[in-house]
Enzyme design. Sequence first.
Site, PDB file in Angstrom:
ATOM      1  N   ASP A  32      31.102 -14.358  33.343  1.00 56.29           N
ATOM      2  CA  ASP A  32      31.620 -13.948  34.557  1.00 56.29           C
ATOM      3  C   ASP A  32      32.026 -12.549  34.372  1.00 56.29           C
ATOM      4  O   ASP A  32      32.750 -12.286  33.484  1.00 56.29           O
ATOM      5  CB  ASP A  32      32.463 -14.789  34.898  1.00 56.29           C
ATOM      6  N   GLY A  33      32.247 -11.942  35.660  1.00 60.04           N
ATOM      7  CA  GLY A  33      32.898 -10.725  35.632  1.00 60.04           C
ATOM      8  C   GLY A  33      31.975  -9.248  35.757  1.00 60.04           C
ATOM      9  O   GLY A  33      32.481  -8.277  35.739  1.00 60.04           O
ATOM     10  N   GLU A  60      35.319 -28.339  24.565  1.00 61.47           N
ATOM     11  CA  GLU A  60      36.588 -27.590  24.755  1.00 61.47           C
ATOM     12  C   GLU A  60      36.368 -26.290  25.643  1.00 61.47           C
ATOM     13  O   GLU A  60      35.394 -25.872  25.435  1.00 61.47           O
ATOM     14  CB  GLU A  60      37.223 -27.117  23.156  1.00 61.47           C
ATOM     15  N   ARG A  81      37.558 -22.293  36.314  1.00 63.66           N
ATOM     16  CA  ARG A  81      36.506 -23.337  36.933  1.00 63.66           C
ATOM     17  C   ARG A  81      35.301 -23.464  36.186  1.00 63.66           C
ATOM     18  O   ARG A  81      34.948 -22.587  35.300  1.00 63.66           O
ATOM     19  CB  ARG A  81      36.448 -23.066  38.421  1.00 63.66           C
ATOM     20  N   SER A  83      22.897 -19.396  38.665  1.00 63.92           N
ATOM     21  CA  SER A  83      23.117 -20.615  38.944  1.00 63.92           C
ATOM     22  C   SER A  83      22.259 -21.037  40.436  1.00 63.92           C
ATOM     23  O   SER A  83      21.858 -20.296  41.164  1.00 63.92           O
ATOM     24  CB  SER A  83      24.707 -20.993  39.475  1.00 63.92           C
ATOM     25  N   ASN A 133      23.635 -19.123  43.198  1.00 65.67           N
ATOM     26  CA  ASN A 133      23.483 -17.796  43.274  1.00 65.67           C
ATOM     27  C   ASN A 133      22.570 -16.937  44.090  1.00 65.67           C
ATOM     28  O   ASN A 133      22.412 -16.090  44.622  1.00 65.67           O
ATOM     29  CB  ASN A 133      23.418 -17.042  41.821  1.00 65.67           C
TER      30      ASN A 133
HETATM   31  C1  FPP Z   1      28.462 -13.426  36.971  1.00 66.71           C
HETATM   32  O1  FPP Z   1      29.113 -12.390  37.341  1.00 66.71           O
HETATM   33  C2  FPP Z   1      27.272 -13.037  36.401  1.00 66.71           C
HETATM   34  C3  FPP Z   1      25.875 -13.233  36.752  1.00 66.71           C
HETATM   35  C4  FPP Z   1      25.716 -14.451  38.071  1.00 66.71           C
HETATM   36  C5  FPP Z   1      24.698 -13.175  36.297  1.00 66.71           C
HETATM   37  C6  FPP Z   1      24.644 -13.168  34.623  1.00 66.71           C
HETATM   38  C7  FPP Z   1      23.380 -12.510  34.342  1.00 66.71           C
HETATM   39  C8  FPP Z   1      23.288 -11.553  33.162  1.00 66.71           C
HETATM   40  C9  FPP Z   1      24.483 -10.990  32.455  1.00 66.71           C
HETATM   41  C10 FPP Z   1      21.852 -10.863  33.098  1.00 66.71           C
HETATM   42  C11 FPP Z   1      20.894 -11.911  32.788  1.00 66.71           C
HETATM   43  C12 FPP Z   1      21.007 -12.558  31.390  1.00 66.71           C
HETATM   44  C13 FPP Z   1      20.419 -12.938  30.385  1.00 66.71           C
HETATM   45  C14 FPP Z   1      20.754 -13.421  29.042  1.00 66.71           C
HETATM   46  C15 FPP Z   1      18.818 -13.080  30.604  1.00 66.71           C
HETATM   47  P1  FPP Z   1      29.496 -12.027  38.788  1.00 66.71           P
HETATM   48  O2  FPP Z   1      28.602 -11.315  39.596  1.00 66.71           O
HETATM   49  O3  FPP Z   1      29.861 -13.295  39.597  1.00 66.71           O
HETATM   50  O4  FPP Z   1      30.783 -10.965  38.683  1.00 66.71           O
HETATM   51  P2  FPP Z   1      32.056 -11.124  39.592  1.00 66.71           P
HETATM   52  O5  FPP Z   1      32.777 -12.242  39.699  1.00 66.71           O
HETATM   53  O6  FPP Z   1      32.929 -10.189  39.200  1.00 66.71           O
HETATM   54  O7  FPP Z   1      31.425 -10.485  41.058  1.00 66.71           O
END
Ligand code: FPP
Length: 238
Positions: free
Chosen positions: A14-15, A203, A190, A59, A62
């Site tokens: 996340d982030g 954990e 969460r 998810s 998403n």
């Molecule tokens: C959450 O950050 C991140 C995601 C929903 C996407 C994660 C995807 C990747 C890192 C790229 C694909 C990875 C692989 C291994 C194929 P956010 O967008 O919710 O951040 P925020 O809460 O700061 O807005």
Amino acid sequence: MEKAIPAHVGIIMDGNGRWAKHRGLVRTQGHLEGLKAAKRIVKAASDLGIKFLTLYAFSTENWKRAEEEVGFIMGLVKQYLRAEFDFSKRNKIRVRHAGNIDGLPVDIQKEITDSIESTKDFNGMQVILAINYGGRDEITRAFKRFVNEINARTGDSIDKYPTENDIRNYLDNPDVPDPDLIIRSAGEYRTSNFLLWEGAYSEIYISQKLWPDWDKEDLETAITDYQGRDRRFGGVKT
Ligand code: FPP
């Protein structure tokens, strides 16, 4: 590190969006850096001897995001799966998937199934990509598989209730042990529908660091923290 390395680590990455915002960049740039962090952590986890690593990449919720962002993440998934084959081969990394594959665009489905197939004999760490994954959706699909299989066997009538083991056996990757440790970056407290069944006794480690800033040292710090935990699984310490 002398103490036990967790066999299975799950990560809620996340982030990415906040990382980009802090720099005045578009959200997609955060995801691009998030992918680079994911690559660093896959290598670090493999070097540390972790056997299973589940990464929460997309998810079932998403899809609510802007079409452009969704498309960008799907593109990154594709890029990752294509570009990482040599890395997987060198490090004997087996790629797997968790989630509802049928709900993904067909080109992504194909990349995923091709990667699973081409790495299936690698005996190093298993990287489970949770893409179009939701814990509730996984449990719902497990029930459907259970009912369909019983119906196929008995004609059309369910004649037993599923046990806990039955449900477990119909999850997406029943042979994968439950995660010992679930890590979440970016300071949110969460679980966001991640490994609901499997994570019952995991954990939890929350880091304030945003995902694109994650490095090997952050994984090591999380593992050291985990090694100090007293895991009782609802029992009493002997
Ligand atoms: C959450 O950050 C991140 C995601 C929903 C996407 C994660 C995807 C990747 C890192 C790229 C694909 C990875 C692989 C291994 C194929 P956010 O967008 O919710 O951040 P925020 O809460 O700061 O807005």
